[in-house]
Design an enzyme around this catalytic site. Structure first.
Site, PDB file in Angstrom:
ATOM      1  N   SER A   1      78.816  13.033 -24.859  1.00  0.00           N
ATOM      2  CA  SER A   1      80.224  13.067 -24.455  1.00  0.00           C
ATOM      3  C   SER A   1      81.119  12.515 -25.561  1.00  0.00           C
ATOM      4  O   SER A   1      80.671  11.745 -26.400  1.00  0.00           O
ATOM      5  CB  SER A   1      80.443  12.218 -23.208  1.00  0.00           C
ATOM      6  OG  SER A   1      79.624  12.662 -22.157  1.00  0.00           O
TER       7      SER A   1
HETATM    8  N1  SAH Z   1      74.796  10.150 -22.168  1.00  0.00           N
HETATM    9  C1  SAH Z   1      74.110  11.065 -23.038  1.00  0.00           C
HETATM   10  C2  SAH Z   1      74.563  12.476 -22.806  1.00  0.00           C
HETATM   11  C3  SAH Z   1      73.533  13.259 -22.189  1.00  0.00           C
HETATM   12  S1  SAH Z   1      73.976  14.868 -21.611  1.00  0.00           S
HETATM   13  C4  SAH Z   1      74.296  10.651 -24.466  1.00  0.00           C
HETATM   14  O1  SAH Z   1      74.920   9.614 -24.707  1.00  0.00           O
HETATM   15  O2  SAH Z   1      73.793  11.329 -25.356  1.00  0.00           O
HETATM   16  C5  SAH Z   1      73.138  14.803 -20.046  1.00  0.00           C
HETATM   17  C6  SAH Z   1      71.654  14.653 -20.102  1.00  0.00           C
HETATM   18  O3  SAH Z   1      71.179  14.705 -18.749  1.00  0.00           O
HETATM   19  C7  SAH Z   1      70.925  15.763 -20.838  1.00  0.00           C
HETATM   20  O4  SAH Z   1      70.179  15.187 -21.873  1.00  0.00           O
HETATM   21  C8  SAH Z   1      70.017  16.382 -19.768  1.00  0.00           C
HETATM   22  O5  SAH Z   1      68.766  16.786 -20.256  1.00  0.00           O
HETATM   23  C9  SAH Z   1      69.879  15.239 -18.776  1.00  0.00           C
HETATM   24  N2  SAH Z   1      69.486  15.596 -17.419  1.00  0.00           N
HETATM   25  C10 SAH Z   1      69.884  16.646 -16.669  1.00  0.00           C
HETATM   26  N3  SAH Z   1      69.288  16.610 -15.446  1.00  0.00           N
HETATM   27  C11 SAH Z   1      68.505  15.502 -15.431  1.00  0.00           C
HETATM   28  C12 SAH Z   1      67.628  14.912 -14.455  1.00  0.00           C
HETATM   29  N4  SAH Z   1      67.450  15.436 -13.255  1.00  0.00           N
HETATM   30  N5  SAH Z   1      66.979  13.768 -14.788  1.00  0.00           N
HETATM   31  C13 SAH Z   1      67.133  13.210 -16.011  1.00  0.00           C
HETATM   32  N6  SAH Z   1      67.942  13.726 -16.960  1.00  0.00           N
HETATM   33  C14 SAH Z   1      68.614  14.859 -16.685  1.00  0.00           C
END
Ligand code: SAH
Length: 204
Positions: free
Chosen positions: A52
């Site tokens: 983000s």
């Molecule tokens: N906060 C993160 C952004 C991640 S984007 C950062 O600082 O980089 C959201 C993430 O959620 C992705 O990596 C995706 O793979 C993960 N995600 C989606 N569904 C999920 C689930 N059910 N359990 C764990 N992770 C999940």
């Protein structure tokens, strides 16, 4: 970044501002996009996922009101950047990421930075982490149609959840609080996140 993107737009929590000012955000972003690490927009982190924009990370971190004694559950660790911020604000962070490649890279960066109060596992975070519950705070950086029931169950009394809720394309950021049996939702405004994929989220 801290002055122009965060403070100027109303982020006031000094702990959040300090931690975000200190953490090297570029370390969490692969070589191709590294030069964009401090830009005011989301950046790809691989496997079709994004980190983000700094303002949204700050807004979520501030709304969560993390205290130094807190145990925090984070779902969707991705690059590990938000995980690192939570680790600096809280006592312990339990982070879940469903994509192994991202989880492995995040673990490596966290240990290179000497952050040792994080347990990161690969799996479906929509089910929470029952063995480690209850959690004082829960933060999710992927959008779901509603709050997974497991998170409400695993949230401590007076706990807070910050997460995007809505359709696959557009969502609102919500602060959910729990006081006894009472659950309240506060809308913090429109956002756009990748999908939360899992048993209590979207289907793959
Ligand atoms: N906060 C993160 C952004 C991640 S984007 C950062 O600082 O980089 C959201 C993430 O959620 C992705 O990596 C995706 O793979 C993960 N995600 C989606 N569904 C999920 C689930 N059910 N359990 C764990 N992770 C999940």
């Amino acid at each position: 970044m801290v002055e122009h993107q965060l403070r100027a737009r109303g982020i006031r929590d000094e702990r959040v501002l300090r931690v975000m000012g200190e953490l090297p955000r570029e370390k969490f972003i692969g070589p191709v996009y590294r030069e964009e690490a401090y830009e005011d927009r989301p950046v790809p982190i691989g496997a079709g996922q994004t980190i983000s924009q700094p303002y949204v990370v700050a807004l979520m971190s501030e709304a969560l009101k993390v205290e130094p004694h807190h145990r925090v559950l984070e779902i969707g660790a991705g690059s590990g950047y938000q995980t690192a911020i939570l680790a600096k604000l809280a006592k312990e962070v339990f982070a879940i990421e469903r994509i192994a490649e991202l989880a492995e890279r995040a673990s490596k960066v966290l240990s290179e930075l000497g952050i040792d109060n994080v347990q990161l596992r690969i799996g479906d975070g929509t089910l929470g982490w029952p063995e480690q519950a209850p959690f004082d705070r829960i933060l999710c950086a992927a959008a779901a149609p509603d709050v997974p029931e497991a998170w409400i169950e695993q949230l401590a009394d007076n706990g807070r959840i910050v997460m995007p809720i809505g359709g696959p394309e557009m969502q609102n950021l919500f602060l959910i609080t729990k006081q006894g049996d009472k659950i309240t939702h506060e809308n913090l405004g429109g956002v756009r996140f990748v999908k939360l994929i899992g048993k209590q989220g979207w289907e793959e």
